[in-house]
Design an enzyme around this catalytic site. Sequence first.
Site, mmCIF file in Angstrom:
data_model
loop_
_atom_site.group_PDB
_atom_site.id
_atom_site.type_symbol
_atom_site.label_atom_id
_atom_site.label_comp_id
_atom_site.label_asym_id
_atom_site.label_seq_id
_atom_site.Cartn_x
_atom_site.Cartn_y
_atom_site.Cartn_z
ATOM 1 N N CYS A 2 0.859 -1.190 0.000
ATOM 2 C CA CYS A 2 0.000 0.000 0.000
ATOM 3 C C CYS A 2 0.895 1.240 0.000
ATOM 4 O O CYS A 2 2.031 1.204 0.459
ATOM 5 C CB CYS A 2 -0.864 0.003 1.244
ATOM 6 S SG CYS A 2 -1.839 -1.479 1.390
ATOM 7 N N ARG A 28 3.918 0.773 -7.321
ATOM 8 C CA ARG A 28 4.367 0.085 -6.119
ATOM 9 C C ARG A 28 3.267 -0.692 -5.432
ATOM 10 O O ARG A 28 3.455 -1.315 -4.423
ATOM 11 C CB ARG A 28 4.997 1.108 -5.169
ATOM 12 C CG ARG A 28 6.084 1.903 -5.872
ATOM 13 C CD ARG A 28 6.794 2.842 -4.976
ATOM 14 N NE ARG A 28 7.544 2.094 -3.981
ATOM 15 C CZ ARG A 28 8.673 2.529 -3.464
ATOM 16 N NH1 ARG A 28 9.150 3.689 -3.853
ATOM 17 N NH2 ARG A 28 9.302 1.850 -2.564
ATOM 18 N N TRP A 77 -2.454 -2.710 -1.847
ATOM 19 C CA TRP A 77 -2.089 -4.084 -2.195
ATOM 20 C C TRP A 77 -2.689 -4.902 -1.072
ATOM 21 O O TRP A 77 -2.270 -4.805 0.093
ATOM 22 C CB TRP A 77 -0.564 -4.232 -2.241
ATOM 23 C CG TRP A 77 -0.107 -5.574 -2.704
ATOM 24 C CD1 TRP A 77 -0.018 -6.019 -3.988
ATOM 25 C CD2 TRP A 77 0.310 -6.662 -1.873
ATOM 26 N NE1 TRP A 77 0.452 -7.301 -4.019
ATOM 27 C CE2 TRP A 77 0.648 -7.733 -2.740
ATOM 28 C CE3 TRP A 77 0.427 -6.850 -0.513
ATOM 29 C CZ2 TRP A 77 1.099 -8.964 -2.268
ATOM 30 C CZ3 TRP A 77 0.881 -8.070 -0.045
ATOM 31 C CH2 TRP A 77 1.196 -9.117 -0.915
ATOM 32 N N ASN A 103 -0.422 2.087 5.384
ATOM 33 C CA ASN A 103 0.466 1.151 4.693
ATOM 34 C C ASN A 103 1.053 0.255 5.775
ATOM 35 O O ASN A 103 1.740 0.731 6.672
ATOM 36 C CB ASN A 103 1.585 1.910 3.960
ATOM 37 C CG ASN A 103 2.622 0.955 3.389
ATOM 38 O OD1 ASN A 103 2.328 -0.228 3.156
ATOM 39 N ND2 ASN A 103 3.828 1.440 3.179
ATOM 40 N N GLY A 104 0.760 -1.045 5.713
ATOM 41 C CA GLY A 104 1.318 -1.956 6.718
ATOM 42 C C GLY A 104 0.303 -3.007 7.121
ATOM 43 O O GLY A 104 -0.695 -3.229 6.437
ATOM 44 N N GLU A 481 16.276 -17.028 -12.155
ATOM 45 C CA GLU A 481 15.777 -15.669 -12.399
ATOM 46 C C GLU A 481 14.864 -15.654 -13.619
ATOM 47 O O GLU A 481 13.822 -14.993 -13.648
ATOM 48 C CB GLU A 481 16.946 -14.708 -12.563
ATOM 49 C CG GLU A 481 16.580 -13.284 -12.948
ATOM 50 C CD GLU A 481 15.646 -12.593 -11.963
ATOM 51 O OE1 GLU A 481 15.461 -13.100 -10.843
ATOM 52 O OE2 GLU A 481 15.070 -11.552 -12.345
ATOM 53 N N LYS A 485 10.936 -14.452 -13.716
ATOM 54 C CA LYS A 485 10.469 -13.432 -14.663
ATOM 55 C C LYS A 485 9.253 -13.933 -15.438
ATOM 56 O O LYS A 485 8.288 -13.196 -15.653
ATOM 57 C CB LYS A 485 11.594 -13.068 -15.636
ATOM 58 C CG LYS A 485 12.589 -12.090 -15.060
ATOM 59 C CD LYS A 485 11.971 -10.720 -14.854
ATOM 60 C CE LYS A 485 12.777 -9.850 -13.928
ATOM 61 N NZ LYS A 485 12.858 -10.380 -12.554
ATOM 62 N N GLU A 488 6.167 -14.061 -13.052
ATOM 63 C CA GLU A 488 5.608 -12.767 -12.597
ATOM 64 C C GLU A 488 5.129 -11.916 -13.768
ATOM 65 O O GLU A 488 4.264 -11.066 -13.584
ATOM 66 C CB GLU A 488 6.600 -12.010 -11.740
ATOM 67 C CG GLU A 488 7.862 -11.575 -12.423
ATOM 68 C CD GLU A 488 8.788 -10.825 -11.463
ATOM 69 O OE1 GLU A 488 8.316 -10.325 -10.431
ATOM 70 O OE2 GLU A 488 9.982 -10.732 -11.756
ATOM 71 N N HIS A 504 16.739 -37.470 -12.354
ATOM 72 C CA HIS A 504 16.440 -38.135 -11.074
ATOM 73 C C HIS A 504 14.984 -37.979 -10.683
ATOM 74 O O HIS A 504 14.657 -37.915 -9.505
ATOM 75 C CB HIS A 504 17.370 -37.569 -9.997
ATOM 76 C CG HIS A 504 18.803 -37.876 -10.250
ATOM 77 N ND1 HIS A 504 19.352 -39.115 -10.009
ATOM 78 C CD2 HIS A 504 19.794 -37.121 -10.795
ATOM 79 C CE1 HIS A 504 20.631 -39.103 -10.365
ATOM 80 N NE2 HIS A 504 20.926 -37.902 -10.843
ATOM 81 N N LYS A 602 5.736 -3.398 -6.093
ATOM 82 C CA LYS A 602 7.152 -3.154 -6.360
ATOM 83 C C LYS A 602 8.010 -3.292 -5.109
ATOM 84 O O LYS A 602 9.170 -3.639 -5.190
ATOM 85 C CB LYS A 602 7.341 -1.749 -6.934
ATOM 86 C CG LYS A 602 8.775 -1.420 -7.346
ATOM 87 C CD LYS A 602 9.286 -2.359 -8.413
ATOM 88 C CE LYS A 602 10.729 -2.064 -8.806
ATOM 89 N NZ LYS A 602 11.269 -3.091 -9.728
HETATM 90 C C1 AGP Z 1 11.496 -8.620 -8.833
HETATM 91 O O1 AGP Z 1 11.336 -9.066 -10.215
HETATM 92 C C2 AGP Z 1 10.446 -9.180 -8.017
HETATM 93 N N1 AGP Z 1 9.243 -8.441 -8.384
HETATM 94 C C3 AGP Z 1 10.616 -9.283 -6.516
HETATM 95 O O2 AGP Z 1 10.947 -10.627 -6.318
HETATM 96 C C4 AGP Z 1 11.686 -8.427 -5.814
HETATM 97 O O3 AGP Z 1 12.957 -8.762 -6.298
HETATM 98 C C5 AGP Z 1 11.642 -8.734 -4.305
HETATM 99 O O4 AGP Z 1 10.356 -8.382 -3.833
HETATM 100 C C6 AGP Z 1 12.721 -7.973 -3.502
HETATM 101 O O5 AGP Z 1 12.496 -6.605 -3.633
HETATM 102 P P1 AGP Z 1 13.686 -5.610 -3.200
HETATM 103 O O6 AGP Z 1 14.846 -5.880 -4.128
HETATM 104 O O7 AGP Z 1 13.125 -4.227 -3.357
HETATM 105 O O8 AGP Z 1 14.049 -5.937 -1.766
#
Ligand code: AGP
Length: 607
Positions: A2, A28, A77, A103-104, A481, A485, A488, A504, A602
């Site tokens: 949030c 975000r 969020w 936010n929290g 990674e 990607k 997400e 295996h 974000k």
């Molecule tokens: C990044 O592609 C992701 N959306 C997410 O995993 C991100 O890397 C993770 O939330 C950590 O965020 P930060 O680097 O701001 O700590």
Amino acid sequence: MCWVFGYIWHPGSAAREVIAGLQRLEYRGYDSAGLCVIDHASNMQVIRAVGKVNNLKVKSDQHDFSTYHAGIGHTRWATHGGVTEANCHPHLSQSGRFVVIHNGIIENYSELKQELIEKWYTFNSETDTEVTVQLFEDIFDGDYLSTITKLVSRMHGAYGLVFLDRDNGNTMFGTKKWSPMVLGFGKTERYISSDYRSLIGLIDDYIILEDGDIFLLTPDNYQVLSEWLAADRIRQTVDESEKVAELGDFPNFMLKEVFEQPRVLEDVFRGRIDFDAYSLHSHTLAHIATLGIKRITVVASGTSYHSGLLGKYYLEELANIPVDVIVSTEFKYKKKFVSTDELYIFVSQSGETIDTLDSLKIVKEQWGHVFAIVNVPGSAIARAAGQWLFTRAGTEVGVASTKAFVSQVWCFLFLALYLWQKNGLDYRKYREIIDSIDKLPEAISDLLLQNEAIKQVAEKYAHSQNFFYLGRAHELVIAMEWSLKLKELAYIHSEAYSSGELKHGSIALIDAEFPSLMVNWGGILSPKNASSAEEIRARGGKVVWIIAKWDSNKHIYADTIEFNPLISELNPFLEVVILQLWAYHIANSLGRDVDKPRNLAKSVTVE
Ligand code: AGP
């Protein structure tokens, strides 16, 4: 997560300023949004909308806000309660006088809610936030700051709370703990925001609030209390270079940020490497090098965790230092063995990820050496660590991290080279790596010219429902990674797997509809990966191979994505760019929102 935004000053501007602020913060967290505006005649209007901030703007445009000079707004969020209008912030107190955005997470909200229900308070939402404003009203003693002080003594959890009082439209007040918040000062305007970069261009200076701060902000004055005492918070001037990025000619921020990577790498090298003298320069690392570090632990989440895994490869292979890499959510609760010859590195693009920040605080409390690799100056993790390397990627708007990841990995390579100088340096290899780093921006620019070719191959696989991403050693990290990607961005299930391990058990999943991508530029493990690929093809599986242009094996694979490798230590940077474009084009062909993928935020500022 949030995000909160507040504004006071010009009559008629409140709604417009709040919506513009939310739009700058939207990347975000974006399940829903809401705002509340008030005027000097104690009129109040609350507008809420599910979905993107533009939905809120469309609804707001139907209202006359010409007298409204103050307002607060919020992008949500969802943590407690579904994505519904009723659960959108702001939330009002029983009398309708007080309004709050948050936010929290308030962890003990259920018991507080039950206590209020027994006092005949009624609730209109499933949120923890509504409990805060009801409790505020229940204990209100006529003074905002003393009431907030009593409020926080009843709450457990993380919060950034901003209140308005319908009967006093010139004041915003609230508190923060583990959720970022700043007070912004324009010529006459006053702002509150979760991220000061959303205020650049609007303010002259700002105050970063610390955990536990209770504040009051009016056009003429502000007060910050900490532990009941007036707290002297520095008013910091704004760094215009940090302005939330503009899209330019790109269709979205993600593609823009992928194409910014050559420039980002030049920025992250700048002042740190003298390519002519083969020398490295960093006051921070000069200090780190004096600590006699024998072990390193890296703590991070998501993509930042993956950068730590690549960092492990560099630090072990070059600097001869053993490294553990642990996700923040696991590290936080595991048994700790903090020692004086160990360095703890906390990696975070946003610098606000609560699990990474909490983990850092735990190590600091045990007198461990802490160090941060972050992308946001002044972020909570940078401030808590006290020493850091900035990744200098600039504001990263795309929720799927790209340029920040590449600059994180580079910072680890830089750290490894720096510590290697004091730990068995192979000078010939060192110079070879430095020379190759110098060529890296141009190599990535060349690779980006293959964007269309990568698009053609990627779109052939856009309707697959499952993928294996395969690699060995540090290329398994690239596969991890890559898998994240795709999940997400395209919402497609994928799994990163050691190519040698597949036989295996998991090879049972392979069939013509279950493609595998092999991350293997070449090198000594190529024959082993080629054998793994044959085992897959023998079972009707398709293999797409990230392959060096000179590799003679390319004809045996269903598809290949070819590139001109650098030395093995630097090929991860090239492979990462290919994975970014692969995932981008699949997601784009499926019509996904590549900048703001569903269910994500974000910066994860709640546990
Ligand atoms: C990044 O592609 C992701 N959306 C997410 O995993 C991100 O890397 C993770 O939330 C950590 O965020 P930060 O680097 O701001 O700590």
